[in-house]
Write an enzyme that holds these catalytic residues in place. Structure first.
Site, short mmCIF file in Angstrom:
data_model
loop_
_atom_site.label_atom_id
_atom_site.label_comp_id
_atom_site.label_asym_id
_atom_site.label_seq_id
_atom_site.Cartn_x
_atom_site.Cartn_y
_atom_site.Cartn_z
N GLY A 31 6.19 53.75 9.84
CA GLY A 31 7.00 54.57 10.57
C GLY A 31 6.21 55.88 10.61
O GLY A 31 5.51 56.28 9.58
N SER A 33 5.57 59.99 9.83
CA SER A 33 5.88 60.88 8.84
C SER A 33 7.33 61.21 8.80
O SER A 33 7.62 61.61 10.27
CB SER A 33 4.69 61.95 8.87
OG SER A 33 5.36 62.83 7.57
N GLY A 36 11.49 58.38 6.73
CA GLY A 36 12.46 58.11 5.68
C GLY A 36 11.84 56.75 5.00
O GLY A 36 12.52 56.21 4.00
N LYS A 37 10.56 56.57 5.18
CA LYS A 37 9.97 55.52 4.41
C LYS A 37 10.09 55.48 2.89
O LYS A 37 10.69 54.58 2.23
CB LYS A 37 8.37 55.29 4.72
CG LYS A 37 8.23 54.89 6.18
CD LYS A 37 6.54 54.83 6.41
CE LYS A 37 6.06 56.17 6.12
NZ LYS A 37 6.22 57.29 6.87
N SER A 38 9.83 56.62 2.39
CA SER A 38 9.66 56.77 0.95
C SER A 38 11.22 56.85 0.46
O SER A 38 11.51 56.53 -0.65
CB SER A 38 8.96 58.13 0.55
OG SER A 38 7.44 58.10 0.89
N SER A 105 0.79 53.57 8.08
CA SER A 105 0.03 52.75 8.79
C SER A 105 0.28 52.51 10.46
O SER A 105 0.85 51.73 10.63
CB SER A 105 0.45 51.25 7.97
OG SER A 105 1.98 51.26 7.92
N1 LIG Z 1 19.27 57.78 6.41
C1 LIG Z 1 18.28 58.18 5.92
N2 LIG Z 1 16.85 57.56 5.37
C2 LIG Z 1 16.26 58.04 4.84
N3 LIG Z 1 15.70 59.43 4.85
C3 LIG Z 1 16.51 60.61 5.48
C4 LIG Z 1 17.80 59.76 6.06
N4 LIG Z 1 18.61 60.77 6.49
C5 LIG Z 1 17.73 61.85 6.14
N5 LIG Z 1 16.75 61.86 5.66
C6 LIG Z 1 15.65 62.44 5.27
O1 LIG Z 1 14.57 62.48 5.91
C7 LIG Z 1 13.40 62.77 5.23
C8 LIG Z 1 12.42 61.79 5.09
O2 LIG Z 1 11.23 61.89 4.35
P1 LIG Z 1 10.33 60.72 3.50
O3 LIG Z 1 9.49 61.65 2.65
O4 LIG Z 1 11.27 59.75 2.91
O5 LIG Z 1 9.65 60.32 4.98
P2 LIG Z 1 8.35 59.21 4.78
O6 LIG Z 1 8.69 58.32 6.30
O7 LIG Z 1 8.02 58.82 3.57
O8 LIG Z 1 7.29 60.42 5.22
P3 LIG Z 1 5.59 60.51 4.85
O9 LIG Z 1 5.22 59.37 5.64
O10 LIG Z 1 5.10 61.61 5.20
O11 LIG Z 1 5.53 59.99 3.37
C9 LIG Z 1 13.89 63.43 3.78
O12 LIG Z 1 14.18 64.51 3.69
C10 LIG Z 1 15.20 62.63 3.65
O13 LIG Z 1 16.38 63.28 3.10
MG LIG Z 2 6.51 58.99 2.36
#
Ligand SMILES: Nc1ncnc2c1ncn2[C@@H]1O[C@H](COP(=O)(O)OP(=O)(O)OP(=O)(O)O)[C@@H](O)[C@H]1O
Ligand SMILES: [Mg+2]
Length: 218
Positions: A31, A33, A36-38, A105
């Protein structure tokens, strides 16, 4: 390519799974950036450990501090980044662990390669390993408004090039196994959705009770 190498047979995967009391599999989070993956992956890892299910997370930036520190962000290096992580996830799954990979990805071809590595592998007599594609799906506007690392702002300002969703494409999965709408469901609900999906398919034991107390680290 090394040529003077010979595969040494080991325990079968089912023996390993029987000893461990669980099967291995890979959950592949993809998904944008900030989708919310991490965040979901961390909560899921903790939840599974709490249920007594061995799980381990492989995550975007983190692997670039070690395993993939020699790789940059060219097309070739991005593909190699995903290939190596898919191989490592596969090793964890083969070891009867739930591997949770969270990487943007963005390209279908890379995700298909990751899936294919789990479907068949040289010298693998044990058959396919489960590979579960989890699409963390939020509109770009939501991800951009969250921008926890400030990367969208920098990409819009032209300070970060080839940023997925801005000046580099994201190819959404055509047939994901699980779709998480983190703009509509809480982190806890997303975790529960994945756990239910796995339980319904017998990939993790259903109805496990959480470990009462987390023992102190040895
Ligand atoms: N239901 C939810 N699930 C996951 N994250 C959420 C949700 N609601 C809000 N958020 C917020 O959205 C953001 C998601 O950031 P996260 O670092 O998890 O994204 P990512 O997909 O891992 O990005 P990257 O590819 O840059 O690592 C965080 O700030 C988190 O607190
Ligand atoms: Mg991440």
């Amino acid at each position: 390519m090394a040529t003077n190498i010979t595969w040494h047979p080991s325990l079968s995967r089912s023996e390993r799974a029987a000893y461990r009391g669980q099967r291995g599999l890979t959950l592949w989070f993809t998904g944008l950036s900030a989708s919310g993956k991490s965040t979901v992956a961390v909560a899921l890892e903790q939840h599974l450990l709490h249920l007594g299910v061995a799980a381990y997370r492989l995550d975007g930036d983190n692997v670039r501090f070690g395993l993939n520190k020699d790789l940059g962000f060219s097309d070739g290096d991005r593909a190699e980044n995903i290939r190596r992580v898919a191989e490592v996830a596969r090793l964890f799954a083969d070891a009867a662990v739930v591997a949770i990979a969270s990487f943007i990805s963005p390209f279908r071809a890379d995700r298909e390669l990751a899936r294919a590595l789990h479907a068949s592998h040289e010298h693998d007599a044990d058959g396919p390993l489960p590979f579960v594609e989890v699409f963390v799906d939020v509109p770009l506007a939501v991800a951009e408004a969250r921008d926890p690392k400030g990367l969208y702002r920098r990409a819009r300002a032209g300070e970060v090039k080839h940023f997925t969703g801005i000046d580099s494409p994201y190819e959404p999965p055509e047939n994901p196994d699980i779709v998480l709408r983190t703009d509509q469901a809480s982190v806890e609900d997303c975790v529960a959705q994945v756990v239910r999906w796995l339980e319904d398919r017998g990939l993790i034991p259903a109805g496990k009770t959480p470990v009462a107390d987390v023992p102190p680290a040895p």
